[in-house]
Design a protein around this motif. Sequence first.
Motif, PDB file in Angstrom:
ATOM      1  N   VAL A   1      -2.748  -4.241  -1.858  1.00 32.98           N
ATOM      2  CA  VAL A   1      -2.794  -5.093  -3.043  1.00 32.98           C
ATOM      3  C   VAL A   1      -1.900  -6.316  -2.840  1.00 32.98           C
ATOM      4  O   VAL A   1      -0.722  -6.178  -2.505  1.00 32.98           O
ATOM      5  CB  VAL A   1      -2.346  -4.314  -4.298  1.00 32.98           C
ATOM      6  CG1 VAL A   1      -2.340  -5.215  -5.519  1.00 32.98           C
ATOM      7  CG2 VAL A   1      -3.254  -3.117  -4.521  1.00 32.98           C
TER       8      VAL A   1
ATOM      9  N   LYS B   1      -7.052   3.436  -1.789  1.00 33.83           N
ATOM     10  CA  LYS B   1      -5.971   2.612  -2.329  1.00 33.83           C
ATOM     11  C   LYS B   1      -4.994   3.564  -2.996  1.00 33.83           C
ATOM     12  O   LYS B   1      -5.405   4.437  -3.757  1.00 33.83           O
ATOM     13  CB  LYS B   1      -6.542   1.615  -3.340  1.00 33.83           C
ATOM     14  CG  LYS B   1      -5.531   0.785  -4.079  1.00 33.83           C
ATOM     15  CD  LYS B   1      -6.245  -0.113  -5.081  1.00 33.83           C
ATOM     16  CE  LYS B   1      -5.290  -0.701  -6.078  1.00 33.83           C
ATOM     17  NZ  LYS B   1      -6.005  -1.429  -7.137  1.00 33.83           N
TER      18      LYS B   1
ATOM     19  N   LEU C   1       0.864  -1.163   0.000  1.00 33.14           N
ATOM     20  CA  LEU C   1       0.000   0.000   0.000  1.00 33.14           C
ATOM     21  C   LEU C   1       0.904   1.216   0.000  1.00 33.14           C
ATOM     22  O   LEU C   1       2.067   1.127   0.387  1.00 33.14           O
ATOM     23  CB  LEU C   1      -0.944   0.003   1.207  1.00 33.14           C
ATOM     24  CG  LEU C   1      -0.327  -0.078   2.599  1.00 33.14           C
ATOM     25  CD1 LEU C   1      -1.200   0.671   3.593  1.00 33.14           C
ATOM     26  CD2 LEU C   1      -0.214  -1.530   3.028  1.00 33.14           C
TER      27      LEU C   1
ATOM     28  N   HIS D   1      -5.336  -8.543  -6.358  1.00 36.01           N
ATOM     29  CA  HIS D   1      -6.591  -8.146  -5.732  1.00 36.01           C
ATOM     30  C   HIS D   1      -6.300  -7.486  -4.382  1.00 36.01           C
ATOM     31  O   HIS D   1      -5.186  -7.509  -3.898  1.00 36.01           O
ATOM     32  CB  HIS D   1      -7.509  -9.350  -5.543  1.00 36.01           C
ATOM     33  CG  HIS D   1      -8.128  -9.821  -6.813  1.00 36.01           C
ATOM     34  ND1 HIS D   1      -9.471 -10.069  -6.938  1.00 36.01           N
ATOM     35  CD2 HIS D   1      -7.586 -10.093  -8.025  1.00 36.01           C
ATOM     36  CE1 HIS D   1      -9.737 -10.472  -8.173  1.00 36.01           C
ATOM     37  NE2 HIS D   1      -8.602 -10.496  -8.846  1.00 36.01           N
ATOM     38  N   LYS D   2      -7.340  -6.928  -3.781  1.00 34.94           N
ATOM     39  CA  LYS D   2      -7.187  -6.158  -2.552  1.00 34.94           C
ATOM     40  C   LYS D   2      -7.556  -6.972  -1.318  1.00 34.94           C
ATOM     41  O   LYS D   2      -8.476  -7.784  -1.369  1.00 34.94           O
ATOM     42  CB  LYS D   2      -8.063  -4.910  -2.633  1.00 34.94           C
ATOM     43  CG  LYS D   2      -7.681  -3.962  -3.771  1.00 34.94           C
ATOM     44  CD  LYS D   2      -8.654  -2.832  -3.945  1.00 34.94           C
ATOM     45  CE  LYS D   2     -10.020  -3.237  -4.449  1.00 34.94           C
ATOM     46  NZ  LYS D   2     -10.035  -3.880  -5.762  1.00 34.94           N
TER      47      LYS D   2
ATOM     48  N   VAL E   1      -7.129  -0.551   2.042  1.00 34.99           N
ATOM     49  CA  VAL E   1      -6.858  -1.838   1.400  1.00 34.99           C
ATOM     50  C   VAL E   1      -5.410  -1.870   0.940  1.00 34.99           C
ATOM     51  O   VAL E   1      -4.786  -0.828   0.729  1.00 34.99           O
ATOM     52  CB  VAL E   1      -7.786  -2.105   0.190  1.00 34.99           C
ATOM     53  CG1 VAL E   1      -9.242  -2.225   0.621  1.00 34.99           C
ATOM     54  CG2 VAL E   1      -7.634  -1.034  -0.883  1.00 34.99           C
TER      55      VAL E   1
ATOM     56  N   ASP F   1      -4.516   4.280   3.600  1.00 35.04           N
ATOM     57  CA  ASP F   1      -5.167   3.302   2.726  1.00 35.04           C
ATOM     58  C   ASP F   1      -5.944   2.287   3.553  1.00 35.04           C
ATOM     59  O   ASP F   1      -5.478   1.843   4.606  1.00 35.04           O
ATOM     60  CB  ASP F   1      -4.142   2.570   1.855  1.00 35.04           C
ATOM     61  CG  ASP F   1      -3.556   3.446   0.763  1.00 35.04           C
ATOM     62  OD1 ASP F   1      -4.054   4.566   0.543  1.00 35.04           O
ATOM     63  OD2 ASP F   1      -2.589   3.000   0.119  1.00 35.04           O
TER      64      ASP F   1
ATOM     65  N   HIS G   1     -13.223  -6.554  -3.280  1.00 34.99           N
ATOM     66  CA  HIS G   1     -13.306  -6.573  -4.749  1.00 34.99           C
ATOM     67  C   HIS G   1     -14.720  -6.159  -5.164  1.00 34.99           C
ATOM     68  O   HIS G   1     -15.430  -5.528  -4.393  1.00 34.99           O
ATOM     69  CB  HIS G   1     -12.932  -7.977  -5.243  1.00 34.99           C
ATOM     70  CG  HIS G   1     -12.556  -8.056  -6.682  1.00 34.99           C
ATOM     71  ND1 HIS G   1     -11.587  -7.262  -7.257  1.00 34.99           N
ATOM     72  CD2 HIS G   1     -13.022  -8.853  -7.679  1.00 34.99           C
ATOM     73  CE1 HIS G   1     -11.473  -7.580  -8.551  1.00 34.99           C
ATOM     74  NE2 HIS G   1     -12.336  -8.531  -8.827  1.00 34.99           N
TER      75      HIS G   1
END
Length: 93
Positions: A15, A65, A6, A50-51, A13, A11, A84
Amino acid sequence: MIHAVLHDSKDTVAVAVVEGIKAGTELTAWIMDEDKTIHVTAKQDIPIGHKVALQEMNVGDTVFKYGVDIGKVVAPIAVGDHAHVQNIKTKRW
């Protein structure tokens, strides 16, 4: 091992940057802007790219993000959940 990245500590979320993250995995996430790491346990499998949620989020909350507002929560998200299209939608439409 770094599992997720991140940009900003605000943030909500991160990745996933490795393949094969399974529910129950203790993740190490790197905050790029601060060059520090945080930890979160994946509650669901998280596909690469994806997160993963870093905090509890409720319907209507804003998702951040890379330090940017990327949308709103449309279904409750728990820490460690796969974040997502099933629980986040753009605010554009």
